[in-house]
Motif scaffolding. Structure first.
Motif, PDB file in Angstrom:
ATOM      1  N   GLY A 134      13.495 -10.007 -11.438  1.00  0.00           N
ATOM      2  CA  GLY A 134      13.029  -9.900 -10.068  1.00  0.00           C
ATOM      3  C   GLY A 134      11.515  -9.849  -9.997  1.00  0.00           C
ATOM      4  N   SER A 135      10.967  -9.967  -8.772  1.00  0.00           N
ATOM      5  CA  SER A 135       9.523  -9.877  -8.609  1.00  0.00           C
ATOM      6  C   SER A 135       9.080  -8.430  -8.781  1.00  0.00           C
ATOM      7  N   PRO A 136       7.861  -8.216  -9.287  1.00  0.00           N
ATOM      8  CA  PRO A 136       7.426  -6.852  -9.601  1.00  0.00           C
ATOM      9  C   PRO A 136       7.401  -5.948  -8.370  1.00  0.00           C
ATOM     10  N   PRO A 137       7.967  -4.745  -8.459  1.00  0.00           N
ATOM     11  CA  PRO A 137       7.858  -3.762  -7.377  1.00  0.00           C
ATOM     12  C   PRO A 137       6.415  -3.301  -7.211  1.00  0.00           C
ATOM     13  N   ALA A 138       6.133  -2.675  -6.072  1.00  0.00           N
ATOM     14  CA  ALA A 138       4.781  -2.174  -5.833  1.00  0.00           C
ATOM     15  C   ALA A 138       4.521  -0.880  -6.595  1.00  0.00           C
TER      16      ALA A 138
ATOM     17  N   ASN B  86      13.194   1.987   2.610  1.00  0.00           N
ATOM     18  CA  ASN B  86      12.641   0.633   2.765  1.00  0.00           C
ATOM     19  C   ASN B  86      11.124   0.630   2.613  1.00  0.00           C
ATOM     20  N   GLY B  87      10.578   1.644   1.964  1.00  0.00           N
ATOM     21  CA  GLY B  87       9.135   1.764   1.836  1.00  0.00           C
ATOM     22  C   GLY B  87       8.571   1.015   0.643  1.00  0.00           C
ATOM     23  N   SER B  88       7.353   1.362   0.276  1.00  0.00           N
ATOM     24  CA  SER B  88       6.657   0.643  -0.786  1.00  0.00           C
ATOM     25  C   SER B  88       6.902   1.231  -2.175  1.00  0.00           C
ATOM     26  N   VAL B  89       7.793   2.223  -2.270  1.00  0.00           N
ATOM     27  CA  VAL B  89       8.157   2.799  -3.563  1.00  0.00           C
ATOM     28  C   VAL B  89       9.545   2.323  -3.955  1.00  0.00           C
ATOM     29  N   TRP B  90       9.645   1.720  -5.127  1.00  0.00           N
ATOM     30  CA  TRP B  90      10.953   1.351  -5.687  1.00  0.00           C
ATOM     31  C   TRP B  90      11.462   2.542  -6.489  1.00  0.00           C
ATOM     32  N   GLU B  91      12.746   2.863  -6.349  1.00  0.00           N
ATOM     33  CA  GLU B  91      13.295   4.082  -6.931  1.00  0.00           C
ATOM     34  C   GLU B  91      14.200   3.772  -8.124  1.00  0.00           C
TER      35      GLU B  91
ATOM     36  N   THR C  91       0.835  -1.197   0.000  1.00  0.00           N
ATOM     37  CA  THR C  91       0.000   0.000   0.000  1.00  0.00           C
ATOM     38  C   THR C  91       0.873   1.251   0.000  1.00  0.00           C
ATOM     39  N   LEU C  92       0.566   2.204  -0.881  1.00  0.00           N
ATOM     40  CA  LEU C  92       1.317   3.458  -0.931  1.00  0.00           C
ATOM     41  C   LEU C  92       0.984   4.302   0.287  1.00  0.00           C
ATOM     42  N   ARG C  93       2.012   4.756   0.984  1.00  0.00           N
ATOM     43  CA  ARG C  93       1.823   5.513   2.218  1.00  0.00           C
ATOM     44  C   ARG C  93       2.512   6.860   2.134  1.00  0.00           C
ATOM     45  N   PRO C  94       2.122   7.826   2.988  1.00  0.00           N
ATOM     46  CA  PRO C  94       2.732   9.163   2.949  1.00  0.00           C
ATOM     47  C   PRO C  94       4.215   9.118   3.306  1.00  0.00           C
ATOM     48  N   GLN C  95       4.933  10.173   2.915  1.00  0.00           N
ATOM     49  CA  GLN C  95       6.352  10.240   3.247  1.00  0.00           C
ATOM     50  C   GLN C  95       6.532  10.244   4.759  1.00  0.00           C
ATOM     51  N   GLY C  96       7.635   9.628   5.197  1.00  0.00           N
ATOM     52  CA  GLY C  96       7.911   9.528   6.624  1.00  0.00           C
ATOM     53  C   GLY C  96       7.283   8.327   7.293  1.00  0.00           C
ATOM     54  N   SER C  97       6.665   7.421   6.526  1.00  0.00           N
ATOM     55  CA  SER C  97       5.994   6.251   7.103  1.00  0.00           C
ATOM     56  C   SER C  97       6.960   5.108   7.389  1.00  0.00           C
ATOM     57  N   PHE C  98       8.191   5.193   6.867  1.00  0.00           N
ATOM     58  CA  PHE C  98       9.136   4.091   7.017  1.00  0.00           C
ATOM     59  C   PHE C  98      10.400   4.585   7.726  1.00  0.00           C
TER      60      PHE C  98
END
Length: 252
Positions: free
Chosen positions: A234-238, A182-187, A164-171
């Protein structure tokens, strides 16, 4: 006419004097005066400390991923082709910009560098792994164990991060102040994945690029949604997003 020229000279000399003094002070304190584009933009918030690479090179890293608000500033000036919306009830300024292809990222980089006068870029895969090492799982990613076959084992790995996409600062935050690695966004990184291509593949002809996240993956350069568009390795990023880095100190 003579009186007008005299008045112009009267104001010109102090102005020249103050301009020279300003340049001298800037040189003494080491301030870099970046030329700004008419379509200027605020300089992104950077992490409190530089990330020091193993070779001693200092890397200056954006504190958060590029946000929807930052992205839409690029779109509003006609430099980025797609407009983005924040998910749910969150503000654009607190949500990471996602659904970005490598081509989209190139549009944003061209705009932000012109608008700020700062030489921002994407990190290399090695830089991304180093800056994220203290907040990521320590188990080695199978993608690099055997370049020929073992990347397939990544599909069997159980994701540790909710998609689930979360606001910045959640991780997590690194000791240098870099947030959400280490969040749900791959860069996106600038490193090319050429697959089985023979010979040297130039950056402008690369079919896919590595992205950094909970695990490493390689994504075709036109893909915005890895769940639908496929994943080269690799497995698909979120979610696909971006974070800027610079080789020089950046002052907001």
């Amino acid at each position: 006419m003579t009186h007008a020229i005299a008045n112009y000279a009267h104001f010109e000399q102090p102005l020249l004097k103050w301009s020279l003094m300003l340049l001298a002070v800037a040189g003494l304190v080491g301030v870099v005066l970046h030329p700004r584009s008419p379509n200027s933009a605020p300089i992104p918030v950077m992490a409190e400390q530089a990330v020091i690479m193993p070779d001693g090179h200092a890397l200056y890293v954006q504190k958060f991923e590029v946000t929807v608000a930052e992205w839409n500033a690029c779109h509003a000036q006609g430099a980025c082709s797609q407009a983005l919306r924040a998910k749910g009830s969150h503000a654009e300024a607190e949500m990471p910009a996602t659904g970005l292809s490598y081509v989209d990222v190139g549009e944003y980089l061209a705009w932000i560098n012109d608008a700020t006068g700062v030489a921002f870029r994407l990190p290399t895969m090695a830089e991304w792994e180093h800056m994220a090492a203290e907040v990521l799982p320590h188990e080695p990613d199978p993608v690099f164990t055997d370049p020929e076959l073992s990347w397939a084992a990544a599909y069997l790995m159980e994701p540790q991060t909710k998609r689930t996409l979360r606001p910045q600062g959640s991780f997590k935050t690194t000791s240098q102040g870099v947030v959400d690695l280490n969040g749900s966004v791959w860069e996106w990184t600038q490193d090319c994945y050429a697959g089985a291509s023979e010979g040297q593949v130039t950056q402008d002809r690369c079919p896919a690029f590595f992205v950094g996240g909970e695990h490493i993956a390689a994504i075709p350069y036109l893909v915005r949604d890895p769940a639908r568009g496929g994943c080269a390795v690799g497995s698909p990023p979120a979610h696909l997003g971006m974070r800027l880095v610079s080789d020089r100190a950046v002052r907001s």
